[in-house]
Write an enzyme that holds these catalytic residues in place. Structure first.
Site, short mmCIF file in Angstrom:
data_model
loop_
_atom_site.label_atom_id
_atom_site.label_comp_id
_atom_site.label_asym_id
_atom_site.label_seq_id
_atom_site.Cartn_x
_atom_site.Cartn_y
_atom_site.Cartn_z
CE LYS A 148 -4.34 0.83 2.52
NZ LYS A 148 -5.06 0.37 3.71
CB SER A 159 -7.02 7.50 6.67
OG SER A 159 -6.99 7.20 8.04
P1 ADP Z 1 -7.17 0.05 7.20
O1 ADP Z 1 -6.21 0.86 6.39
O2 ADP Z 1 -6.72 -1.35 7.50
O3 ADP Z 1 -8.61 0.16 6.73
P2 ADP Z 1 -7.65 2.08 9.05
O4 ADP Z 1 -6.47 2.77 9.64
O5 ADP Z 1 -8.40 2.83 8.02
O6 ADP Z 1 -7.15 0.69 8.61
O7 ADP Z 1 -8.68 1.68 10.18
C1 ADP Z 1 -8.36 0.96 11.35
C2 ADP Z 1 -9.61 0.70 12.16
O8 ADP Z 1 -10.25 1.92 12.47
C3 ADP Z 1 -10.68 -0.12 11.45
O9 ADP Z 1 -11.33 -0.93 12.41
C4 ADP Z 1 -11.65 0.91 10.93
O10 ADP Z 1 -12.96 0.41 10.76
C5 ADP Z 1 -11.60 1.89 12.08
N1 ADP Z 1 -12.01 3.24 11.70
C6 ADP Z 1 -11.52 4.00 10.72
N2 ADP Z 1 -12.14 5.21 10.68
C7 ADP Z 1 -13.06 5.19 11.69
C8 ADP Z 1 -14.05 6.10 12.15
N3 ADP Z 1 -14.23 7.29 11.57
N4 ADP Z 1 -14.82 5.74 13.21
C9 ADP Z 1 -14.65 4.52 13.77
N5 ADP Z 1 -13.76 3.62 13.37
C10 ADP Z 1 -12.98 3.93 12.35
#
Ligand code: ADP
Length: 163
Positions: A41, A129
């Site tokens: 990634k 993100s």
């Molecule tokens: P990945 O790149 O593996 O998707 P992330 O960093 O985006 O990992 O997310 C890690 C965790 O945080 C996951 O469980 C995701 O569902 C959760 N997450 C991401 N954004 C939010 C949010 N706005 N509210 C709640 N949980 C979130």
């Protein structure tokens, strides 16, 4: 000692992630934030930068939150660090569908590791993100999406100065 792993890419960490971690601290004695190295990634921010931002924010939690880089299978990393719980956040039905498969896969790999899901607070349901990276690309407003230490860095180092 109840220790949980919150794994992700955190490119960058958002207030949505932070809300889940802070609520998770009511359930667990310690939360390890596993920052994925994820060689397949392409990230906007380096591993060191992503880790530094998380460390800066959680400094006030005095050792209850630790940040570690990780590569490979989540369950292997959890086992190596004596972690029995995985913490995940759920924003929506597509998140649930995706997380269900990850949960089943992890259970297949190691059924002694349990996953705990917390549903996101309404104000963070739309925060990701990916969205934050888009906003940074077009130099939009980041307030309410990421913590102040990240906003300060982006304003100083990425956004052009106001004339
Ligand atoms: P990945 O790149 O593996 O998707 P992330 O960093 O985006 O990992 O997310 C890690 C965790 O945080 C996951 O469980 C995701 O569902 C959760 N997450 C991401 N954004 C939010 C949010 N706005 N509210 C709640 N949980 C979130």
């Amino acid at each position: 000692m109840k220790r949980a792993l919150f794994p992700g890419t955190f490119d960058p960490i958002t207030l949505g992630h932070i809300e889940i971690i802070e609520r998770g601290l009511q359930l667990f004695d310690e939360i390890i934030i596993g920052v994925g190295i994820n060689s397949s990634k392409q990230t906007m921010f380096s591993l060191d930068q992503r880790i530094l931002w998380i460390q800066e924010y959680f400094l006030k939690y005095h050792q209850k939150v630790k940040v570690l880089p990780f590569d490979g299978l989540t369950v292997d990393f959890a086992k190596k660090n004596e972690i029995k719980f995985l913490l995940r956040g759920l924003r929506s039905a597509p998140d649930f569908e995706y997380e269900k498969h990850i949960f089943l896969l992890n259970k297949h790999l190691d059924d002694k590791i349990e996953t705990v899901f917390l549903v996101s607070d309404t104000q963070y349901i739309g925060v990701s993100s990916t969205l934050v990276r888009e906003i940074i690309k077009y130099q939009g407003k980041l307030e309410g999406l990421v913590p102040q230490n990240i906003i300060n860095f982006i304003n100083k180092s990425i956004y052009p100065p106001h004339s």
